[in-house]
Design a protein around this motif. Sequence first.
Motif, short mmCIF file in Angstrom:
data_model
loop_
_atom_site.label_atom_id
_atom_site.label_comp_id
_atom_site.label_asym_id
_atom_site.label_seq_id
_atom_site.Cartn_x
_atom_site.Cartn_y
_atom_site.Cartn_z
N ASN A 14 -8.82 -46.61 31.20
CA ASN A 14 -9.09 -45.17 31.15
C ASN A 14 -9.62 -44.77 29.77
N ASN A 67 0.97 -36.02 30.49
CA ASN A 67 1.12 -36.72 31.77
C ASN A 67 2.51 -36.55 32.35
N ALA A 99 -3.78 -33.29 42.49
CA ALA A 99 -4.10 -33.39 41.06
C ALA A 99 -4.42 -32.02 40.45
N GLU A 143 -3.88 -31.71 36.63
CA GLU A 143 -4.87 -32.47 35.86
C GLU A 143 -6.21 -31.73 35.84
N GLN A 191 -14.46 -36.79 36.71
CA GLN A 191 -13.05 -36.92 36.33
C GLN A 191 -12.11 -36.32 37.38
N ALA A 219 -9.15 -38.19 39.56
CA ALA A 219 -7.76 -37.70 39.59
C ALA A 219 -7.31 -37.45 41.03
N LYS A 237 -6.64 -40.76 42.74
CA LYS A 237 -5.37 -41.37 42.33
C LYS A 237 -4.17 -40.65 42.93
#
Lengths: 312, 446
Positions: free
Chosen positions: A81, A273, B405, B408, B437, B441, B444
């Motif tokens: 990443n 995170n 997400a 994010e 991006q 996200a 994922k």
Amino acid sequence: MVGDLAPAGAGPRRRRPTGPGGVSTRAGWFFILPNLIGYLAFTAVPVVFAVGIAFTSWNVVSGLGGIKPVGLDNFVSLLTNQQFWDAVIRTFYYGGVSVPLTLGLGLLLALALNGDVVGRGVLRLVFFMPTIANQIAVGFVWLLMLHPTSGLVNLALSALGWHDPPGWLTSQSAVIPALILIHVWGGVGFQALIFVAALQSVPSELYEAAELDGANAWQRFWTITVPALMPTITFLLVMALIGQSQGFGLIAFLTQGGPGSASTTLPYLMYQNGFQFYKFGYAAAIGLLSFIGVAILAGAVWRAQRGRGLQS
Amino acid sequence: MSDTFVNRRSLIAGAGAAAALAACSSTTSEPGQMPSASGPVKLSGSINVWGGVPPENGPKELCDAFMAANPGTTVTYTRFVNDEQGNLKLDTSLQGGTDIDVFTTYSMALLAKRIGAGLGMDLTQRIASVPELAAYKADANPIQNYVAGGKVYGVPAQTSPTVVLANLDMLKAAGITPPTKWTFDEYREVARKLSQPGKVSGSFNAPFAARTILGPDAWYAKDGKSSNFTDPAFRKELDLQVGMQGEQSAMDMKTILAEKLQVYTQGPFLQGRVGMINTQLFLVRYISDLKQFPHTFKTIALPQPGVSASDDGWNVGAVGDILSINSKTQNPELSWALIVFWMKNAAKYMTKGGRLPSLPGSETPDSLLSQLLGADMQNIYDVASFKNVLFERKNKIIVDTKFAAAAEITTLNTQLTQEVLLGSRTPDSWAPEMKKQADAAISKAG
């Protein structure tokens, strides 16, 4: 110990000093128990747990039942990443400049304060104040001082002829230097205080002997002061590296990792995170990699200082 | 896709229904009793309620009123701070078995997470059994609640449309007639006229064009598996932001970051440094507080700028204060009774804290306004404009349904937009980078 060398049965009979299960041993355990419980509950267990969840996917909300093992996925994801590597570079930049700078300025300040300076005690207190000041209050003051147009820093720079001074906390290129400035200002007093204490324990006869041998000030500093301070330098360096790998308070308050992502260092990326995205496994993986990085650096510092101390 | 319609008709209809139900229930049950299929249920016991609103801003009075109406019951209200740490504290407390019966969630994305983790009780049947809560049923049309697998798990006690608050004195001085309907470009034109370079920015921010145009789930492609940031609506919003900042008709990002104005949005408006601000209603708490924020101008409420002369678009406000029951509660009846009481009486107790209720209860628009704007409202506000914007217009409030997400993407959006406004990224590169991006996200997040 004399007692150890004396033949068995010789001398007055004494209560056994220590031994497995003896009174003194039990008392010792009793004294350290509160701290030990605290350490196990709030440090050891969470650390082991954090290492464990670095190999899982966990969002906290789903409870312990929601922990899903993912093997090395978090690490693979991190290492591939770009945001992670950008944060690594920023962390090295921030720590790589602020740690040696704080240490160096702390030493210089300590050398000055260790001499015959008028008001030495007051000056030590003044320089130590930032260490004990409330971090939020300090942050607010710096926020005002670093304002791009009305802050004291840029007003001063403008008065000195710099017509387009940096935007500091609002500039992507100047935000890390601004954070370094604040960090150094906040940490230098503490380092100086520790250095002053160490300087006062250096035997003055060494300086007198060196002076008689014709050593100049620089030679005395390099051959006596630095080796004598080596354990202190090592201690402060390792502590500063650890602090840098954990510290995110200043960034969280002043920049929230911005502008853009220009001040998103590893500790802030970990916080983001974990606490904003609820990706606790991923955040723990960042923490674990940071720990490994700091351990390697601390080991390198330790190796580098071996044989350079005064006793050596 | 779902929305919330709040207008005078629905408020008055709601008030009528509430009054009818109140009259009805007063004849069928005693205080402290809940009607049920097998007859009235005597309420008793204690419950703990966690919410983000300070107790003195309404919750304490509301809980006291509930206990007074239901002798033998005890409600303990605990305030958590509605930020990242506060919400995490609530989540871990719910998971860890802390004695929480009713909890409040302030964003649909977070509610989705909590429901996904099984923290909330299924309220589908209970909501269906209360006529005033019909708008929040799983099969309501339009959907105004978070629905998961055909079930609903909470009821929103607050509705918070986005409005434009403007400095009426500045508008008058610039010879501008307050518009009752306008487009993004007309908003920008007014902001330009209000601007005094180096002194006043016409507006604090640019209009939220993308979501106004696209409505719910604007960030996501229809299937929810990728993002939607290459839609021209996002470019429209970015161009407005860049253009207004460039011509100084909106406050520049450098100043906003330097003074942390993204957190203290009320500051520049109340100091007269900006003429207008796109905001939700929480700002009236600061505007009404003349002691802490002294100012002499009157504030007027204007509608959110629309897509075109004929299309108001979506209102980018939110429904909030979503009340849910902990799935582990030992007292679901009392918890539900409190939620129903809260919904019916939020107008009476919570409005003065700057929260417009989802249900008006027995309150009229005028009485709601007097609570919302405070005793000194005639001196501080153009009251008629608030009545028009909040109660006489049809505000189509967005209720999102997709949240993959979401946190994010919010951070990403902030970061990349800041980069554009600070000049380190070109507007052209914003959409491809956001898409790349955000897609990663979303992928994922599964």
